[in-house]
Design a protein around this motif. Structure first.
Motif, PDB file in Angstrom:
ATOM      1  N   LEU A  20       6.022   0.855  10.373  1.00 29.10           N
ATOM      2  CA  LEU A  20       5.115   1.051  11.592  1.00 29.10           C
ATOM      3  C   LEU A  20       4.956  -0.387  12.251  1.00 29.10           C
ATOM      4  O   LEU A  20       5.874  -1.213  13.271  1.00 29.10           O
ATOM      5  CB  LEU A  20       3.903   1.570  11.883  1.00 29.10           C
ATOM      6  N   ARG A  21       5.431  -1.119  10.575  1.00 27.71           N
ATOM      7  CA  ARG A  21       5.372  -2.820  11.632  1.00 27.71           C
ATOM      8  C   ARG A  21       6.427  -3.523  11.352  1.00 27.71           C
ATOM      9  O   ARG A  21       6.917  -4.471  11.151  1.00 27.71           O
ATOM     10  CB  ARG A  21       4.314  -4.168   9.985  1.00 27.71           C
ATOM     11  N   TYR A  22       7.893  -2.345  10.814  1.00 27.87           N
ATOM     12  CA  TYR A  22       8.882  -3.032  10.977  1.00 27.87           C
ATOM     13  C   TYR A  22       9.753  -3.245  12.704  1.00 27.87           C
ATOM     14  O   TYR A  22       9.265  -2.616  13.283  1.00 27.87           O
ATOM     15  CB  TYR A  22      10.030  -1.490  10.224  1.00 27.87           C
ATOM     16  N   ARG A  72      -0.393  -6.567  -1.625  1.00 29.83           N
ATOM     17  CA  ARG A  72       1.186  -7.470  -1.908  1.00 29.83           C
ATOM     18  C   ARG A  72       2.128  -7.371  -1.350  1.00 29.83           C
ATOM     19  O   ARG A  72       2.476  -6.380  -1.093  1.00 29.83           O
ATOM     20  CB  ARG A  72       0.229  -6.605  -3.654  1.00 29.83           C
ATOM     21  N   MET A  73       2.433  -8.638  -2.009  1.00 28.36           N
ATOM     22  CA  MET A  73       3.875  -9.011  -0.882  1.00 28.36           C
ATOM     23  C   MET A  73       4.104  -9.849  -1.605  1.00 28.36           C
ATOM     24  O   MET A  73       4.201 -10.497  -2.638  1.00 28.36           O
ATOM     25  CB  MET A  73       3.684  -9.056   0.204  1.00 28.36           C
ATOM     26  N   GLY A  74       5.433 -10.160  -1.434  1.00 31.89           N
ATOM     27  CA  GLY A  74       6.147 -11.227  -1.767  1.00 31.89           C
ATOM     28  C   GLY A  74       6.950 -11.343  -3.188  1.00 31.89           C
ATOM     29  O   GLY A  74       6.440  -9.667  -3.674  1.00 31.89           O
ATOM     30  N   GLU A  98      -1.641 -12.287  -2.169  1.00 30.13           N
ATOM     31  CA  GLU A  98      -2.165 -11.103  -2.400  1.00 30.13           C
ATOM     32  C   GLU A  98      -2.524 -11.122  -1.059  1.00 30.13           C
ATOM     33  O   GLU A  98      -3.150 -12.723  -0.897  1.00 30.13           O
ATOM     34  CB  GLU A  98      -3.263 -10.953  -3.066  1.00 30.13           C
ATOM     35  N   VAL A  99      -3.267 -10.226   0.153  1.00 30.92           N
ATOM     36  CA  VAL A  99      -3.804 -10.384   1.670  1.00 30.92           C
ATOM     37  C   VAL A  99      -4.389  -9.522   1.403  1.00 30.92           C
ATOM     38  O   VAL A  99      -4.900  -7.898   1.376  1.00 30.92           O
ATOM     39  CB  VAL A  99      -2.305 -10.315   2.434  1.00 30.92           C
ATOM     40  N   GLN A 100      -5.732  -9.912   1.587  1.00 27.52           N
ATOM     41  CA  GLN A 100      -6.496  -8.799   2.061  1.00 27.52           C
ATOM     42  C   GLN A 100      -7.063  -8.667   3.059  1.00 27.52           C
ATOM     43  O   GLN A 100      -7.790  -9.938   3.681  1.00 27.52           O
ATOM     44  CB  GLN A 100      -7.979  -9.957   1.146  1.00 27.52           C
ATOM     45  N   GLY A 115     -11.447  -8.713  17.694  1.00 28.79           N
ATOM     46  CA  GLY A 115     -11.607  -9.954  16.489  1.00 28.79           C
ATOM     47  C   GLY A 115     -10.033 -10.861  16.699  1.00 28.79           C
ATOM     48  O   GLY A 115      -8.958  -9.800  17.540  1.00 28.79           O
ATOM     49  N   PRO A 116      -9.861 -11.474  16.532  1.00 24.41           N
ATOM     50  CA  PRO A 116      -8.573 -12.209  16.101  1.00 24.41           C
ATOM     51  C   PRO A 116      -7.521 -11.624  15.695  1.00 24.41           C
ATOM     52  O   PRO A 116      -7.361 -10.604  14.978  1.00 24.41           O
ATOM     53  CB  PRO A 116      -9.376 -13.904  16.221  1.00 24.41           C
ATOM     54  N   SER A 117      -6.167 -12.115  16.009  1.00 21.90           N
ATOM     55  CA  SER A 117      -5.003 -11.519  15.491  1.00 21.90           C
ATOM     56  C   SER A 117      -5.199 -11.983  13.770  1.00 21.90           C
ATOM     57  O   SER A 117      -5.571 -12.769  13.678  1.00 21.90           O
ATOM     58  CB  SER A 117      -3.784 -12.229  16.047  1.00 21.90           C
ATOM     59  N   GLY A 118      -4.334 -10.935  12.882  1.00 18.37           N
ATOM     60  CA  GLY A 118      -4.446 -10.592  11.190  1.00 18.37           C
ATOM     61  C   GLY A 118      -6.080 -10.440  11.194  1.00 18.37           C
ATOM     62  O   GLY A 118      -6.350 -10.388  10.101  1.00 18.37           O
ATOM     63  N   SER A 119      -6.426  -9.624  11.907  1.00 21.21           N
ATOM     64  CA  SER A 119      -8.080 -10.234  10.912  1.00 21.21           C
ATOM     65  C   SER A 119      -8.097  -8.497  10.666  1.00 21.21           C
ATOM     66  O   SER A 119      -9.626  -8.580  10.034  1.00 21.21           O
ATOM     67  CB  SER A 119      -9.193 -10.046  12.319  1.00 21.21           C
ATOM     68  N   GLY A 120      -7.456  -7.339  10.969  1.00 21.71           N
ATOM     69  CA  GLY A 120      -7.552  -6.676  10.153  1.00 21.71           C
ATOM     70  C   GLY A 120      -8.081  -5.155  10.693  1.00 21.71           C
ATOM     71  O   GLY A 120      -8.509  -4.094  10.451  1.00 21.71           O
ATOM     72  N   LYS A 121      -7.735  -5.711  11.945  1.00 17.19           N
ATOM     73  CA  LYS A 121      -8.342  -4.560  13.167  1.00 17.19           C
ATOM     74  C   LYS A 121      -6.879  -2.691  13.184  1.00 17.19           C
ATOM     75  O   LYS A 121      -7.295  -2.133  13.288  1.00 17.19           O
ATOM     76  CB  LYS A 121      -7.590  -4.677  14.506  1.00 17.19           C
ATOM     77  N   SER A 122      -5.771  -4.028  13.028  1.00 18.09           N
ATOM     78  CA  SER A 122      -4.671  -2.780  12.717  1.00 18.09           C
ATOM     79  C   SER A 122      -4.742  -1.603  11.513  1.00 18.09           C
ATOM     80  O   SER A 122      -4.724  -0.601  11.547  1.00 18.09           O
ATOM     81  CB  SER A 122      -3.288  -2.772  13.155  1.00 18.09           C
ATOM     82  N   THR A 123      -4.759  -2.421  10.334  1.00 24.03           N
ATOM     83  CA  THR A 123      -5.067  -1.753   9.096  1.00 24.03           C
ATOM     84  C   THR A 123      -6.442  -1.059   9.278  1.00 24.03           C
ATOM     85  O   THR A 123      -6.307   0.772   9.132  1.00 24.03           O
ATOM     86  CB  THR A 123      -5.388  -3.174   8.664  1.00 24.03           C
ATOM     87  N   LEU A 124      -7.250  -0.992  10.254  1.00 21.78           N
ATOM     88  CA  LEU A 124      -9.002   0.239   9.645  1.00 21.78           C
ATOM     89  C   LEU A 124      -8.200   0.959  10.845  1.00 21.78           C
ATOM     90  O   LEU A 124      -8.175   1.901  10.060  1.00 21.78           O
ATOM     91  CB  LEU A 124      -9.589  -0.934  11.007  1.00 21.78           C
TER      92      LEU A 124
HETATM   93  N1  ADP Z   1       1.796  -2.866   5.640  1.00 20.64           N
HETATM   94  C1  ADP Z   1       1.158  -4.949   4.911  1.00 20.64           C
HETATM   95  N2  ADP Z   1       1.778  -5.676   4.614  1.00 20.64           N
HETATM   96  C2  ADP Z   1       1.624  -6.940   3.424  1.00 20.64           C
HETATM   97  N3  ADP Z   1       0.317  -7.453   4.960  1.00 20.64           N
HETATM   98  C3  ADP Z   1      -0.017  -6.806   5.642  1.00 20.64           C
HETATM   99  C4  ADP Z   1       0.671  -5.894   5.749  1.00 20.64           C
HETATM  100  N4  ADP Z   1      -0.548  -5.430   6.929  1.00 20.64           N
HETATM  101  C5  ADP Z   1      -1.617  -5.163   7.791  1.00 20.64           C
HETATM  102  N5  ADP Z   1      -0.860  -6.684   6.805  1.00 20.64           N
HETATM  103  C6  ADP Z   1      -1.845  -8.038   6.109  1.00 20.64           C
HETATM  104  O1  ADP Z   1      -2.979  -7.912   6.863  1.00 20.64           O
HETATM  105  C7  ADP Z   1      -3.434  -9.249   7.309  1.00 20.64           C
HETATM  106  C8  ADP Z   1      -4.398  -7.146   9.041  1.00 20.64           C
HETATM  107  O2  ADP Z   1      -3.264  -7.588   9.488  1.00 20.64           O
HETATM  108  P1  ADP Z   1      -3.321  -6.206  10.512  1.00 20.64           P
HETATM  109  O3  ADP Z   1      -4.691  -5.103  10.507  1.00 20.64           O
HETATM  110  O4  ADP Z   1      -2.068  -5.987  11.538  1.00 20.64           O
HETATM  111  O5  ADP Z   1      -4.108  -7.288  11.417  1.00 20.64           O
HETATM  112  P2  ADP Z   1      -4.981  -7.021  13.116  1.00 20.64           P
HETATM  113  O6  ADP Z   1      -3.846  -6.165  13.818  1.00 20.64           O
HETATM  114  O7  ADP Z   1      -5.860  -7.799  13.278  1.00 20.64           O
HETATM  115  O8  ADP Z   1      -3.624  -8.129  13.925  1.00 20.64           O
HETATM  116  C9  ADP Z   1      -2.581  -9.735   8.316  1.00 20.64           C
HETATM  117  O9  ADP Z   1      -2.962 -10.926   7.566  1.00 20.64           O
HETATM  118  C10 ADP Z   1      -1.674  -8.921   8.258  1.00 20.64           C
HETATM  119  O10 ADP Z   1      -0.335 -10.037   7.721  1.00 20.64           O
END
Ligand code: ADP
Ligand code: MG
Lengths: 390, 232
Positions: free
Chosen positions: A387-389, B17-19, B25-27, B46-55
């Protein structure tokens, strides 16, 4: 399943140009496979037909060792003499036919030159099941010939006309059509063996045909004939071959030819398959995000796999269908061309149903196999990553 | 487990984990506790990158937590097999994305059918339901159109219809109005509110105050932690 098929079809139609280019790759491969296999079948059918004409109860005696491979006579013009009375007393030996191949000087209607002629015993017409227009010559006739239709046409002769062979006049009593016959070429002049011997001052023959008596096993009779020849001559300077043995040798040669042609065709099909694989990898990459979405709305991995497999299988099948049609057309063209140029039914149409079904099934299989790895990579995609691609 | 909870997060961490050699590590989430009640309307900000989509992805069973538990209707999703997770996403969850994410080679109608195809709904029933949903979002006239032939607002309407196709319990919308002008956004918002009124729990990630105004509860998140929860 059908609905997944529809989704797959949409995927293909969406990138028409690329799908078609890929399909052409498969098409060429399948065309080659079908054309070459059917050519092999055409040759085999033609050979089989000519063997059936002669009959499997016949054996040939000719000079020289039997070479490997094709198993034919080493030299058609080498003559040998043989004790026919003794031969006919060998157990199981039936009718005996004699052939002498010679080159003769012919004059007819202002044309003159050397031509191949066969001095034959009268029963050769039966051995080869020759259909003669006019009549055959009898055993004691000296100045009658039967012409192959091609020769007759070339020399401008018909039944009742006269031609001169080695300065001696002969009447054309019959014309045979060499169509359907591989073994007696259309260009031959058939003349009574006795007349030829007299004319050229020769004694021997080039080949003896022996038919086994009904109820006898040809192979065993052939062995006895071989034994007889060795005993009476003191050396193995003549070969005895049953039609079955020759047939087998020819089959072996054709089999090798077929495998060789099939191998070449297989390589082009492999290239086509790699094309499918390449296209499918590209498609999976391009649609990474869409795959992520499909997973988000609940597609199981197996369903994603199936969509992409169907997509690649479909490309294979379409390429295969078109390739089969083109390959079959090529066979028809080849057969017609061969018959037109060689004047005889040297090839038979060789497109059996199993070849069509097999080619279609195989092309679908190639498509699916080529798509397997890309489809698996699609099915295994992590939905969040997908989905992020971008 | 409480009866009224559709999805619960307990001490959830999500670490990416990437790279090269996955050393970086991205928490994305750092110890989140949250319950989403049936039928509620929750706005996540919340601000961009705060984890909303992940949630959202974790709530929708698209992903598994690195640590902690996600309970969907009381069931720990870490224990479920991929096919079972796919089934939950298919039947119980509807996703709406910021960038619409329709299948580009399928028509509007077919896009709405898609979740039902994966669910194995018979064609006749599927068509009936898809047409009903399209008419509900006001796109009956556009069912044969491809996404590329639709405006952004229309595409998002199709996406909402698709999300509602299998009558989910939970609608997850990730900045659904983020790519739309405010007028168009209002239309989308009213469709989402309507679904909520009919009993679907809604979690919507948004920066838009108008969207937030519709919600019953606000959740503010920063650096992967919930910093504020307010009932409205
Ligand atoms: N699949 C992923 N691989 C690596 N990093 C990720 C991935 N998904 C999200 N991240 C990182 O996790 C953090 C939170 O992302 P995300 O949940 O998309 O934030 P938001 O939706 O609030 O902008 C960001 O720093 C993002 O770069
Ligand atoms: Mg986001």
């Amino acid at each position: 399943m059908f609905d997944l098929f529809r989704i797959a079809l949409r995927g293909l139609l969406h990138r028409k140009k690329r799908s078609w280019l890929t399909i052409i790759g498969v098409l060429i491969g399948i065309t080659a496979v079908v054309a070459l296999i059917s050519l092999g079948i055409s040759m085999q059918l033609a050979v089989e037909r000519s063997f059936e004409d002669l009959g499997y109860d016949v054996m040939m005696i000719f000079p020289g060792e039997v070479g490997g491979g094709f198993g034919g006579p080493t030299s058609l013009t080498a003559s040998f003499e043989i004790d026919l009375d003794a031969l006919s007393r060998v157990e199981g030996v039936g009718e005996i036919g004699l052939i002498s191949y010679q080159s003769v000087y012919v004059k007819a209607d202002g044309n003159e030159g050397f031509l191949d002629a066969l001095g034959v015993s009268g029963n050769i017409f039966d051995f080869f099941k020759l259909e003669v227009e006019g009549r055959r010559f009898g055993p004691d006739e000296r100045d009658a010939v039967v012409l192959g239709s091609e020769v007759a046409k070339e020399l401008g002769l018909g039944v009742g006309d006269i031609l001169e062979i080695e300065g001696h006049p002969f009447t054309v009593v019959g014309i045979y059509s060499a169509e359907d016959r591989l073994n007696v070429r259309g260009e031959s002049i058939l003349m009574p063996l006795a007349a030829m011997r007299e004319l050229l001052g020769i004694k021997g023959v080039s080949m003896v045909l022996v038919r086994a008596r009904p109820g006898y096993d040809v192979g065993e009779v052939a062995k006895r004939v071989e034994e007889f020849l060795y005993k009476s001559r003191g050396r193995r300077d003549l070969s005895v071959q049953t039609m079955e043995e020759i047939h087998e040798a020819v089959q072996r040669a054709l089999g090798i030819l077929r495998a060789f042609l099939g191998g070449i065709a297989g390589i082009s099909l492999l290239v086509g398959g790699i094309g499918v694989m390449n296209t499918m990898y590209t498609a999976v990459l391009e649609r990474t995000r869409e795959i992520g979405v499909m997973k988000a709305v609940g597609a199981r991995n197996s369903q994603i796999l199936l969509i992409f497999l169907l997509e690649s299988g479909l490309m294979g099948l379409v390429g295969g269908a078109l390739g089969t049609v083109i390959g079959a057309l090529l066979n028809v063209v080849a057969v017609i061309a061969a018959r037109a140029s060689l004047g005889a039914k040297v090839l038979e149409f060789g497109i059996p149903w199993w070849l069509v079904v097999g080619a279609l099934g195989f092309s679908f299989l190639v498509g699916c196999l080529a798509g397997l790895l890309p489809a698996r990579s699609a099915a295994k995609l992590d939905p969040v990553e997908a989905l992020r691609y971008e | 487990m409480k009866d009224g909870v559709i999805v619960a997060l307990e001490g959830v961490w999500k670490v990416y984990r990437m790279g090269r050699r996955r050393r970086i590590e991205v928490q994305a989430l750092r110890g989140v506790d949250l319950e989403v009640a049936r039928g509620e309307f929750l706005a996540v900000m919340g601000p961009s990158g705060s984890g909303k989509s992940t949630l959202l992805h974790l709530m929708g069973c698209l992903d598994r937590p690195t640590e902690g538990r996600v309970l969907f209707e009381g069931e720990d999703i870490a224990r479920l097999r991929p096919a079972a997770l796919a089934r939950i996403r298919n039947r119980k969850v509807g996703f709406v994305f910021q960038s619409f994410n329709l299948s580009p080679n399928l028509s509007a109608l077919e896009n709405v059918e898609l979740p039902m195809v994966f669910a194995g709904v018979p064609r006749r029933e599927r068509l009936r339901r898809a047409r009903e949903l399209l008419s509900r979002v006001g796109l009956s006239e556009r069912e044969r159109h491809l996404p590329s032939e639709l405006s952004g607002g229309e595409q998002q309407r199709v996406a909402i219809a698709r999300a509602l196709a299998n009558s989910p319990e939970l609608l997850l919308a990730d900045e659904p109005t983020g790519n739309l002008d405010s007028e168009t956004g209002k239309g989308i918002l009213s469709l989402i509110s309507e679904a909520n009124r009919e009993g679907v729990a809604v979690v919507v990630v948004t920066h838009d105050p108008e969207v937030a105004a519709c919600a019953g509860r606000h959740l503010r998140i920063r650096d992967g932690r919930i910093v504020e929860v307010t009932d409205v």
